[in-house]
Write a protein that holds these residues in place. Structure first.
Motif, PDB file in Angstrom:
ATOM      1  N   HIS A   5       0.799  -1.228   0.000  1.00 59.32           N
ATOM      2  CA  HIS A   5       0.000   0.000   0.000  1.00 59.32           C
ATOM      3  C   HIS A   5       0.835   1.283   0.000  1.00 59.32           C
ATOM      4  CE1 HIS A   5      -3.444  -2.555   0.826  1.00 59.32           C
ATOM      5  NE2 HIS A   5      -2.844  -3.034   1.907  1.00 59.32           N
ATOM      6  N   GLY A   6       2.126   1.161   0.244  1.00 62.08           N
ATOM      7  CA  GLY A   6       2.974   2.349   0.352  1.00 62.08           C
ATOM      8  C   GLY A   6       3.087   2.872   1.765  1.00 62.08           C
ATOM      9  N   TYR A   7       2.327   2.285   2.691  1.00 59.06           N
ATOM     10  CA  TYR A   7       2.393   2.682   4.100  1.00 59.06           C
ATOM     11  C   TYR A   7       1.763   1.590   4.955  1.00 59.06           C
ATOM     12  CZ  TYR A   7      -2.589   3.770   3.667  1.00 59.06           C
ATOM     13  OH  TYR A   7      -3.946   3.681   3.452  1.00 59.06           O
ATOM     14  N   ASP A   8       2.083   1.599   6.241  1.00 62.74           N
ATOM     15  CA  ASP A   8       1.424   0.744   7.217  1.00 62.74           C
ATOM     16  C   ASP A   8       0.474   1.613   8.023  1.00 62.74           C
ATOM     17  OD1 ASP A   8       0.780  -1.408   8.905  1.00 62.74           O
ATOM     18  OD2 ASP A   8       2.349  -0.848  10.326  1.00 62.74           O
ATOM     19  N   ASP A   9      -0.765   1.174   8.146  1.00 65.67           N
ATOM     20  CA  ASP A   9      -1.786   1.934   8.872  1.00 65.67           C
ATOM     21  C   ASP A   9      -1.686   1.615  10.357  1.00 65.67           C
ATOM     22  OD1 ASP A   9      -4.138   3.000   9.968  1.00 65.67           O
ATOM     23  OD2 ASP A   9      -5.223   2.750   8.080  1.00 65.67           O
TER      24      ASP A   9
END
Length: 257
Positions: free
Chosen positions: A163-167
């Protein structure tokens, strides 16, 4: 009732960004005061949970100890991009803050201390090894934030790859954070600090791994003043726990500031 104190805006420049903060100063005769730098947690701001940083700063200033609350770059009202947040950059910001406060005419440069909450606690512990600070207070320090092994780290890496990031609870953790974390040992890198340490943590805190307290004992030895708060988690989520936290921190800072 609190004694009198003054509050002034104090912004500090760091790598082309303005870090915005507030300095609480004791009132009275012009005597160089000791000071405590307050470092907030991941994605937080200079007020901290339940306005605890505001409340602590007021109590300290009324008791004769200055307190500086600021927003890390990319957080609160400071300049910067949150997607670029790394622990090493935050450590560098704290070092810049300590240097700036050391040049403030109302403060004693030999009596500056650090306090950090969660990721700010990890940050403060690493910064304390870079400057001769007087004392170090850690609230629920997140040493686990830079752990790069185990299932949690793999899940984070997979999320960033997809995703391009970790939530993380509604806040994004990007690749620069994990790349930087890989080069940090939260205990070995903090070990050069030689002063007193207050460590406060909840018994139900998600950062409290099975060997965490032992690692802090090994790092700081008999200089460690450990307080485990039964029945509360990462944010010390009861009124009595937060009052106890403020009281312990105020007393510790007064004794060692």
């Amino acid at each position: 009732m609190l004694g009198s104190f003054a509050v002034e805006s104090l912004d500090i420049e760091h790598r082309g960004r303005t870090l915005r903060g507030v300095l609480h100063l004791p009132a009275g005769p012009a005597v160089a005061a000791p000071a405590l730098v307050l470092c907030h947690g991941f994605g937080g701001n200079r007020a901290e949970f339940g306005y605890t940083f505001v409340r602590l700063a007021r109590r300290l200033a009324a008791a004769g100890v200055a307190a500086y609350r600021f927003d890390f770059a990319g957080c609160g009202e400071s300049d910067g991009d949150f997607t670029e947040l790394t622990v090493s950059d935050q450590v560098s910001q704290v070092v810049a803050v300590v240097d700036a406060l050391g040049a403030h005419p109302a403060l004693d440069p030999s009596r500056i201390s650090l306090l950090g909450m969660s990721l700010g606690g990890l940050t403060a512990s690493l910064a304390a090894a870079r400057r001769p600070v007087r004392s170090l207070a850690l609230w629920a320090p997140a040493a686990v934030a830079v752990a790069m092994d185990g299932p949690a780290a793999k899940r984070r890496a997979d999320a960033i790859a997809e995703h391009g990031y970790d939530d993380f609870g509604g806040l994004p953790i990007h690749l620069p954070f994990t790349e930087d974390a890989a080069g940090i040992d939260p205990f070995a890198d903090a070990a050069p600090y030689a002063g007193p340490v207050l460590l406060a943590i909840g018994s139900e805190d998600f950062v409290l791994g099975p060997d965490l307290l032992e690692r802090y004992r090994q790092t700081y030895g008999d200089r460690l003043d450990l307080h485990v708060f039964d029945g509360v988690g990462h944010g010390f989520e009861t009124v009595p726990a937060r009052e106890r936290l403020l009281g312990l921190t105020e007393a510790f800072t007064a004794d060692h500031g």
